[in-house]
Design a protein around this motif. Structure first.
Motif, PDB file in Angstrom:
ATOM      1  N   ILE A 218     -10.346  19.435 -16.204  1.00 32.47           N
ATOM      2  CA  ILE A 218     -10.983  19.066 -17.462  1.00 32.47           C
ATOM      3  C   ILE A 218     -11.433  20.338 -18.187  1.00 32.47           C
ATOM      4  N   ASN A 219     -11.336  20.280 -19.510  1.00 35.08           N
ATOM      5  CA  ASN A 219     -11.750  21.385 -20.374  1.00 35.08           C
ATOM      6  C   ASN A 219     -12.942  20.942 -21.201  1.00 35.08           C
ATOM      7  N   GLU A 220     -14.043  21.661 -21.069  1.00 34.77           N
ATOM      8  CA  GLU A 220     -15.313  21.244 -21.683  1.00 34.77           C
ATOM      9  C   GLU A 220     -15.273  21.277 -23.197  1.00 34.77           C
ATOM     10  N   ILE A 221     -14.623  22.262 -23.781  1.00 27.98           N
ATOM     11  CA  ILE A 221     -14.684  22.432 -25.242  1.00 27.98           C
ATOM     12  C   ILE A 221     -13.647  21.563 -25.956  1.00 27.98           C
ATOM     13  N   SER A 222     -12.427  21.540 -25.445  1.00 30.88           N
ATOM     14  CA  SER A 222     -11.358  20.784 -26.113  1.00 30.88           C
ATOM     15  C   SER A 222     -11.285  19.322 -25.697  1.00 30.88           C
ATOM     16  N   SER A 223     -12.006  18.940 -24.628  1.00 31.41           N
ATOM     17  CA  SER A 223     -11.940  17.581 -24.065  1.00 31.41           C
ATOM     18  C   SER A 223     -10.537  17.228 -23.568  1.00 31.41           C
ATOM     19  N   SER A 243      -9.351  13.327 -22.979  1.00 30.76           N
ATOM     20  CA  SER A 243     -10.140  12.541 -22.031  1.00 30.76           C
ATOM     21  C   SER A 243     -10.802  11.329 -22.684  1.00 30.76           C
ATOM     22  N   TYR A 244     -10.693  11.206 -23.987  1.00 29.41           N
ATOM     23  CA  TYR A 244     -11.310  10.089 -24.705  1.00 29.41           C
ATOM     24  C   TYR A 244     -10.502   9.832 -25.965  1.00 29.41           C
ATOM     25  N   GLU A 252     -20.037  14.182 -30.693  1.00 28.08           N
ATOM     26  CA  GLU A 252     -19.272  15.251 -30.062  1.00 28.08           C
ATOM     27  C   GLU A 252     -19.115  14.942 -28.581  1.00 28.08           C
ATOM     28  N   ASN A 253     -17.924  15.113 -28.059  1.00 29.20           N
ATOM     29  CA  ASN A 253     -17.653  14.720 -26.679  1.00 29.20           C
ATOM     30  C   ASN A 253     -17.497  15.923 -25.757  1.00 29.20           C
ATOM     31  N   THR A 254     -17.962  15.747 -24.506  1.00 27.58           N
ATOM     32  CA  THR A 254     -17.778  16.747 -23.461  1.00 27.58           C
ATOM     33  C   THR A 254     -17.397  16.044 -22.167  1.00 27.58           C
ATOM     34  N   THR A 276     -18.507   7.340 -21.557  1.00 22.97           N
ATOM     35  CA  THR A 276     -17.533   6.476 -20.905  1.00 22.97           C
ATOM     36  C   THR A 276     -17.027   7.113 -19.614  1.00 22.97           C
ATOM     37  N   VAL A 277     -16.460   6.269 -18.762  1.00 27.33           N
ATOM     38  CA  VAL A 277     -15.567   6.714 -17.692  1.00 27.33           C
ATOM     39  C   VAL A 277     -14.192   6.174 -18.030  1.00 27.33           C
ATOM     40  N   VAL A 278     -13.231   7.072 -18.150  1.00 25.03           N
ATOM     41  CA  VAL A 278     -11.859   6.677 -18.473  1.00 25.03           C
ATOM     42  C   VAL A 278     -11.025   6.751 -17.200  1.00 25.03           C
ATOM     43  N   VAL A 279     -10.211   5.733 -16.992  1.00 32.33           N
ATOM     44  CA  VAL A 279      -9.382   5.638 -15.792  1.00 32.33           C
ATOM     45  C   VAL A 279      -7.934   5.914 -16.169  1.00 32.33           C
ATOM     46  N   PHE A 280      -7.284   6.791 -15.414  1.00 35.13           N
ATOM     47  CA  PHE A 280      -5.870   7.100 -15.602  1.00 35.13           C
ATOM     48  C   PHE A 280      -5.106   6.741 -14.332  1.00 35.13           C
ATOM     49  N   ALA A 281      -3.970   6.084 -14.500  1.00 36.28           N
ATOM     50  CA  ALA A 281      -3.067   5.866 -13.371  1.00 36.28           C
ATOM     51  C   ALA A 281      -2.293   7.150 -13.135  1.00 36.28           C
ATOM     52  N   VAL A 282      -2.101   7.507 -11.858  1.00 36.07           N
ATOM     53  CA  VAL A 282      -1.349   8.708 -11.502  1.00 36.07           C
ATOM     54  C   VAL A 282       0.080   8.298 -11.164  1.00 36.07           C
ATOM     55  N   ASN A 283       1.035   8.802 -11.932  1.00 34.76           N
ATOM     56  CA  ASN A 283       2.441   8.477 -11.715  1.00 34.76           C
ATOM     57  C   ASN A 283       3.016   9.273 -10.546  1.00 34.76           C
ATOM     58  N   GLU A 284       4.217   8.886 -10.112  1.00 35.27           N
ATOM     59  CA  GLU A 284       4.845   9.549  -8.974  1.00 35.27           C
ATOM     60  C   GLU A 284       5.105  11.020  -9.242  1.00 35.27           C
TER      61      GLU A 284
END
Length: 365
Positions: A218-223, A243-244, A252-254, A276-284
């Motif tokens: 994760i990148n704090e400044i660019s999200s 991330s959002y 402003e998001n971090t 928020t908490v965002v959920v991502f599926a991890v592909n193969e």
């Protein structure tokens, strides 16, 4: 056993709170592994504000903010984990500096830390199981384009990679630095494997897939979330993902934390501002796809996963610890509310303790 007592199967976790002089310190909690319900158990008052927690074996390493300016304040404290309590074993400081993250090497001979404010990477030898002193092993000299957060190097995170290198993220210098260990714990920068990220990104934290073939940052400044494929120790950027959702966020998001499920199927990212908490599926192939989003209390800052079923989120701004259930195969999402939460003044960090404990609880606790 009394009429109003019942046995629960629980995991233990610890929470560091900045709080005030009255409630600042380390809290221990149970999480019921069958229901996701959380219970506060003990509190240990601290003179300074905890910033990070890192458990390695039976030892817990906690960094504290220097709030007094005293040369012996701040530093890294080592504790023995004793179920619901932490027993102080050693304490080291370096000119009153404050450290943001720590990691123990694979041979458990050295503890490494990063000093956000002074741009330093430090080491502390481990002698007879205890940290003994702090020495600077690298002084970072980076700089970025952000006029506030990138006027100089600001290392935010240190870890041991699956390839047994020491990794440091430099938010201020837009760089991820990889080191080899030399004699006496010296760090030798791997110039070939270290890499820069896009200007103005602000790398904050990295996690790895179970086999160590992919890294997620994760990148704090660019999200932005950067996904890397690792070949022969080199990091190849294969995906960038916000991330959002910018059009849905009013502030402003971090991104504040990133964590993988134990089975590697899901990646979770917490967002302060979007809350928020965002959920991502991890592909193969290691890439990720956004599949769910859950609103949290204000200012989520740290997460833990238990048994791949429960996600615990600490939110500093609102002052809460709350749990969510992770469900696979549901049509309407992955995260679901348990409606179990606890109020805690300014929680900032969390770490797991003992697992699978059978405890007797009063039903009115």
């Amino acid at each position: 056993m009394g009429l109003f007592n019942r046995t629960k199967k629980v995991d233990i976790f610890f929470v560091g709170s900045e709080g005030t002089e009255i409630d600042r310190g380390i809290y221990s909690f149970y999480i019921d592994i069958n229901t996701g319900e959380i219970f506060k158990r003990k509190f240990t008052k601290a003179q300074a504000s905890p910033l990070s927690m890192h458990k390695h074996g039976r030892w817990m390493y906690i960094t504290y903010r220097n709030g007094s300016g005293n040369q012996v304040d701040g530093g890294i404290w080592q504790y023995a984990c004793m179920d619901l309590q932490l027993g102080l074993a050693a304490r080291v400081s370096h000119e009153g500096h404050t450290f943001f993250s720590t990691a123990v090497d694979g041979d458990r001979k050295y503890l490494y830390g990063v000093d956000y404010y002074n741009g330093e990477v430090v080491k502390s030898p481990i002698k007879k199981s205890k940290v003994v002193n702090i020495k600077v092993v690298d002084e970072l000299k980076g700089k970025g384009i952000d006029p506030i957060k990138q006027t100089e190097s600001h290392p935010t995170f240190v870890c041991v990679t699956p390839q047994n290198k020491i990794l440091v993220t430099d938010m201020g210098g837009d760089e991820v630095i990889l080191y080899d260990q030399g004699e006496n714990g010296a760090l030798i920068k791997d110039e070939e494997c270290s890499f820069k990220v896009k200007d103005g990104s602000g790398p904050r934290k990295v996690v790895y897939s179970s086999r160590g073939h992919h890294a997620y940052m994760i990148n704090e400044i660019s999200s932005m979330i950067n996904v890397y494929k690792i070949n022969d120790g080199k990091y190849e950027l294969i995906q960038e993902q916000l991330s959002y959702k910018e059009d849905e966020c009013k502030h402003e998001n971090t991104p504040t934390d990133i964590i993988l499920s134990e089975n590697g199927k899901y990646l979770f990212v917490s967002n302060k501002g979007d809350d928020t908490v965002v959920v991502f599926a991890v592909n193969e192939d290691g890439t990720i796809k956004r599949i769910d989003c859950m609103e949290t209390d204000a200012g989520p800052i740290a997460m833990l996963i238990f048994k791949d079923r429960w996600l615990v989120v600490a939110s500093k701004q609102s002052g809460t610890i709350e749990s969510f259930e992770i469900r696979e195969g549901e049509r309407n999402g992955v995260l679901y509310e348990t409606h179990s939460a606890f109020s805690l003044h300014q929680p900032v960090c969390m770490e797991k303790g003992a697992e699978n404990q059978s405890v007797v609880m009063n039903m009115f606790n």
